[in-house]
Design a protein around this motif. Structure first.
Motif, short mmCIF file in Angstrom:
data_model
loop_
_atom_site.label_atom_id
_atom_site.label_comp_id
_atom_site.label_asym_id
_atom_site.label_seq_id
_atom_site.Cartn_x
_atom_site.Cartn_y
_atom_site.Cartn_z
N GLN A 84 -6.98 -18.47 -12.81
CA GLN A 84 -7.52 -17.45 -12.82
C GLN A 84 -7.18 -16.60 -12.11
O GLN A 84 -6.99 -14.98 -12.63
CB GLN A 84 -8.99 -18.11 -13.17
CG GLN A 84 -9.59 -19.53 -14.04
CD GLN A 84 -10.51 -19.91 -13.94
OE1 GLN A 84 -11.40 -19.84 -13.43
NE2 GLN A 84 -10.63 -20.64 -14.92
N SER A 85 -7.10 -16.91 -10.51
CA SER A 85 -7.52 -15.14 -10.10
C SER A 85 -6.23 -15.22 -9.53
O SER A 85 -5.88 -13.91 -8.60
CB SER A 85 -8.00 -16.16 -8.80
OG SER A 85 -7.48 -17.02 -8.04
N TYR A 86 -4.56 -15.78 -9.93
CA TYR A 86 -4.00 -14.82 -9.65
C TYR A 86 -4.26 -13.76 -10.51
O TYR A 86 -2.79 -13.21 -9.89
CB TYR A 86 -2.33 -15.67 -10.64
CG TYR A 86 -1.52 -15.33 -10.53
CD1 TYR A 86 -0.73 -14.71 -9.51
CD2 TYR A 86 -0.71 -15.22 -12.09
CE1 TYR A 86 0.44 -14.10 -9.68
CE2 TYR A 86 0.94 -14.27 -12.32
CZ TYR A 86 1.00 -13.64 -10.62
OH TYR A 86 2.34 -13.62 -11.09
N GLY A 87 -4.34 -13.05 -11.34
CA GLY A 87 -4.66 -12.43 -11.99
C GLY A 87 -5.38 -11.17 -11.21
O GLY A 87 -5.08 -10.00 -11.29
N ALA A 88 -6.08 -11.70 -10.57
CA ALA A 88 -6.44 -10.63 -9.34
C ALA A 88 -5.18 -10.47 -8.29
O ALA A 88 -5.21 -8.87 -7.88
CB ALA A 88 -7.52 -11.29 -8.46
N VAL A 89 -4.25 -11.05 -8.36
CA VAL A 89 -2.80 -10.51 -7.55
C VAL A 89 -2.13 -9.50 -7.81
O VAL A 89 -1.82 -9.12 -7.58
CB VAL A 89 -2.41 -11.75 -6.85
CG1 VAL A 89 -0.92 -10.81 -5.71
CG2 VAL A 89 -3.42 -12.92 -6.12
N SER A 90 -1.97 -9.77 -9.40
CA SER A 90 -1.55 -8.98 -10.50
C SER A 90 -2.04 -7.69 -9.88
O SER A 90 -1.46 -6.42 -10.67
CB SER A 90 -1.41 -9.64 -11.33
OG SER A 90 -0.51 -11.13 -11.26
N LYS A 91 -3.40 -7.88 -10.47
CA LYS A 91 -4.28 -6.39 -10.73
C LYS A 91 -4.35 -5.60 -9.49
O LYS A 91 -4.11 -4.42 -9.12
CB LYS A 91 -5.82 -6.45 -10.47
CG LYS A 91 -6.66 -5.34 -10.86
CD LYS A 91 -7.78 -6.13 -11.58
CE LYS A 91 -9.33 -4.64 -11.36
NZ LYS A 91 -10.51 -4.77 -11.92
N ALA A 92 -3.69 -6.64 -8.07
CA ALA A 92 -3.90 -5.91 -6.47
C ALA A 92 -2.70 -5.09 -6.88
O ALA A 92 -2.03 -3.85 -6.40
CB ALA A 92 -4.26 -6.80 -5.54
N ILE A 93 -1.65 -5.42 -7.13
CA ILE A 93 -0.08 -5.28 -7.29
C ILE A 93 -0.51 -3.88 -7.89
O ILE A 93 0.72 -3.04 -7.44
CB ILE A 93 0.91 -6.21 -7.69
CG1 ILE A 93 0.78 -7.16 -6.23
CG2 ILE A 93 2.09 -5.88 -8.18
CD1 ILE A 93 1.69 -7.47 -5.44
N LEU B 192 2.98 -0.83 -7.33
CA LEU B 192 3.84 -1.93 -6.78
C LEU B 192 5.58 -2.24 -7.65
O LEU B 192 6.17 -2.43 -7.47
CB LEU B 192 3.68 -2.78 -5.84
CG LEU B 192 3.32 -2.66 -4.59
CD1 LEU B 192 2.23 -4.13 -3.84
CD2 LEU B 192 3.44 -1.30 -3.64
N LEU B 193 4.85 -1.83 -8.91
CA LEU B 193 5.84 -1.83 -9.96
C LEU B 193 6.14 -0.81 -10.35
O LEU B 193 7.32 -0.66 -11.19
CB LEU B 193 4.90 -2.46 -10.95
CG LEU B 193 4.77 -4.21 -10.68
CD1 LEU B 193 3.92 -4.58 -11.85
CD2 LEU B 193 5.67 -4.94 -10.40
N ASP B 194 6.06 0.37 -9.82
CA ASP B 194 6.43 1.82 -10.09
C ASP B 194 8.15 1.87 -9.71
O ASP B 194 8.79 1.47 -8.77
CB ASP B 194 5.50 3.15 -9.79
CG ASP B 194 4.42 2.76 -10.31
OD1 ASP B 194 3.77 2.68 -11.00
OD2 ASP B 194 3.28 3.57 -9.90
N ARG B 195 8.77 2.67 -11.17
CA ARG B 195 10.07 2.95 -9.49
C ARG B 195 10.16 3.39 -9.12
O ARG B 195 9.57 4.18 -8.30
CB ARG B 195 10.83 3.22 -11.05
CG ARG B 195 10.82 3.13 -12.27
CD ARG B 195 11.14 1.26 -12.68
NE ARG B 195 10.71 0.70 -12.39
CZ ARG B 195 9.94 -0.73 -12.39
NH1 ARG B 195 11.59 -1.31 -12.19
NH2 ARG B 195 9.30 -1.85 -12.17
N THR B 196 11.01 3.61 -8.15
CA THR B 196 11.73 4.58 -6.82
C THR B 196 12.93 4.43 -7.01
O THR B 196 14.09 4.53 -6.05
CB THR B 196 11.67 3.28 -5.82
OG1 THR B 196 12.62 1.59 -5.88
CG2 THR B 196 10.62 2.63 -5.55
N LEU B 197 13.29 5.42 -7.70
CA LEU B 197 14.50 6.30 -8.48
C LEU B 197 15.63 7.19 -7.02
O LEU B 197 15.92 6.44 -7.09
CB LEU B 197 14.40 7.48 -9.59
CG LEU B 197 14.09 6.85 -11.11
CD1 LEU B 197 13.64 7.96 -11.39
CD2 LEU B 197 14.53 5.98 -11.30
#
Length: 387
Positions: free
Chosen positions: A47-56, A61-66
């Motif tokens: 359940q709390s792993y969702g909080a990590v994904s939300k923080a990421i 941190l999932l945005d592209r770095t062209l």
């Protein structure tokens, strides 16, 4: 593993010095992951792993770095052009072997970039990533992109899981005791000392990767981009081998190819081996949540930016498995978030130095190899002794 081989800030960070393939993730061994308090049957970690994904996602941190990948690609192309120029200028000289070694490194770096494209880390469009990855893998490195995609996707879905992860299937090296016990003759002799032979064997891994990937393109099942890849690989090898054997004497040309392939094989193997080898194996009948499955079977390598440059971001293996599409420059920050979460949830977070990871791999493989049948032992006598 020695006590100092993990980062001390993550409490339950003791990783076995040599993880036997029979050391399974039983309920007792990962109970801390499945239950956060005694008697609590609902795993709070899921359940709390969702909080990590939300923080990421919140930190982008999932945005592209062209810009990063554009600069990296440009740097690799300059390095390739410099190596080609050096090859032409040196002519008939044994210093060409230095160019061969450099090409082994450059091709491995291109393979890292193709790996990142396959995970959608580079560009925004999935198709664009596939086109880039296919060009880099088949056109520059000389390997099948579709073969890598199929194999690597299976690995990410079930890392270190018996019967599911192709990376622990037997291929000269045995990664499980069952596999080691099945070896006979010369293979049994190699298996018994496979830890010590691991790096020498990697000098042939380049040939193995090229052969297996190209062989897969001739399979009967439908393969996306089959003829495109075959064409690019054929053109790549025609230009590469044609130039070498036209410009250099036969003996030097053979040595050039041997050195380039040896460096490529050792570099590839030495970059991927620390990630999972020696970590727990998951039995086929054990099910884990996504977070536990990825973290418990992966190992990070300390070193920061230089390790990331050397290993193509594979040093942040835990974060890479949790967020496969995360661009390389963001993995270091993601590590801080994931480590803090692991500490809070009492989840083992494996991290060690590069040299220590190699020691673990060698000892682990040697321990597995002890289960290989002695090639000089009589099977009949062995059966009699077991009675």
């Amino acid at each position: 593993m020695s006590r100092g081989s993990h980062d001390a800030s993550c409490r339950p960070s003791k990783e076995p010095a040599v993880q036997s393939p029979e050391s399974k993730l039983t309920p007792s061994s990962y109970g801390a992951v499945r239950r956060t308090t005694k008697g609590e049957k609902t795993p709070r970690i899921t359940q709390s792993y969702g909080a990590v994904s939300k923080a990421i996602r919140g930190e982008g941190l999932l945005d592209r770095t062209l810009g990063f990948y554009g600069a990296l690609a440009a740097g690799l192309l300059v390095a390739l052009a410099a190596a080609i120029t050096g090859f032409i200028l040196l002519g008939d000289s044994w210093f060409q072997l230095l160019i061969a070694a450099a090409l082994g490194v450059i091709f491995t770096q291109f393979a890292f970039l193709a790996h990142e494209a396959s995970h959608r880390q580079v560009l925004t469009s999935g198709r664009a990533n596939d086109r880039l990855g296919r060009f880099l893998a088949a056109g520059i490195v000389g390997m099948s992109y579709s073969w890598w995609m199929t194999k690597h996707t299976r690995h990410h879905a079930n890392p270190n899981k018996k019967g599911k992860d192709p990376d622990i299937d037997f291929d000269t090296i045995s990664f499980t005791e069952e596999s080691a016990s099945e070896q006979r003759g010369l293979l049994a002799l190699i298996t018994r000392k496979q830890g010590y032979l691991f790096f020498p064997l990697l000098t042939f891994e380049g040939y193995n990767l090229h052969f297996r990937s190209i062989k897969s393109l001739f399979a009967r099942e439908k393969i996306t981009g089959r003829w495109v890849e075959l064409t690019m690989i054929a053109v790549r090898f025609a230009i590469y081998l044609g130039a070498i054997f036209w410009m250099l004497p036969l003996g030097l040309a053979v040595a050039f190819v041997a050195v380039q392939m040896a460096v490529f094989g050792v570099y590839m193997g030495a970059s991927f081996a620390p990630n999972h080898k020696g970590m727990p194996l998951i039995p086929a009948d054990v099910k884990l949540d996504f977070f536990s499955r990825q973290v418990l079977t992966s190992r990070n390598v300390r070193g920061g930016w230089w390790a990331s440059a050397l290993m193509g971001g594979l040093n942040y293996q835990i974060e890479h498995h949790l967020f496969p599409s995360m661009p390389r420059p963001h993995l270091a920050r993601a590590r801080e978030i994931v480590r803090a979460y692991c500490e809070e949830q009492d989840v083992p977070y494996a991290e060690t130095s590069l040299l220590e990871s190699y020691r673990i791999v060698v000892e682990y493989l040697n321990r597995v190899g002890l289960h290989a049948r002695d090639p000089f032992d009589c099977p009949v006598a062995g059966d009699f002794r077991r009675r």
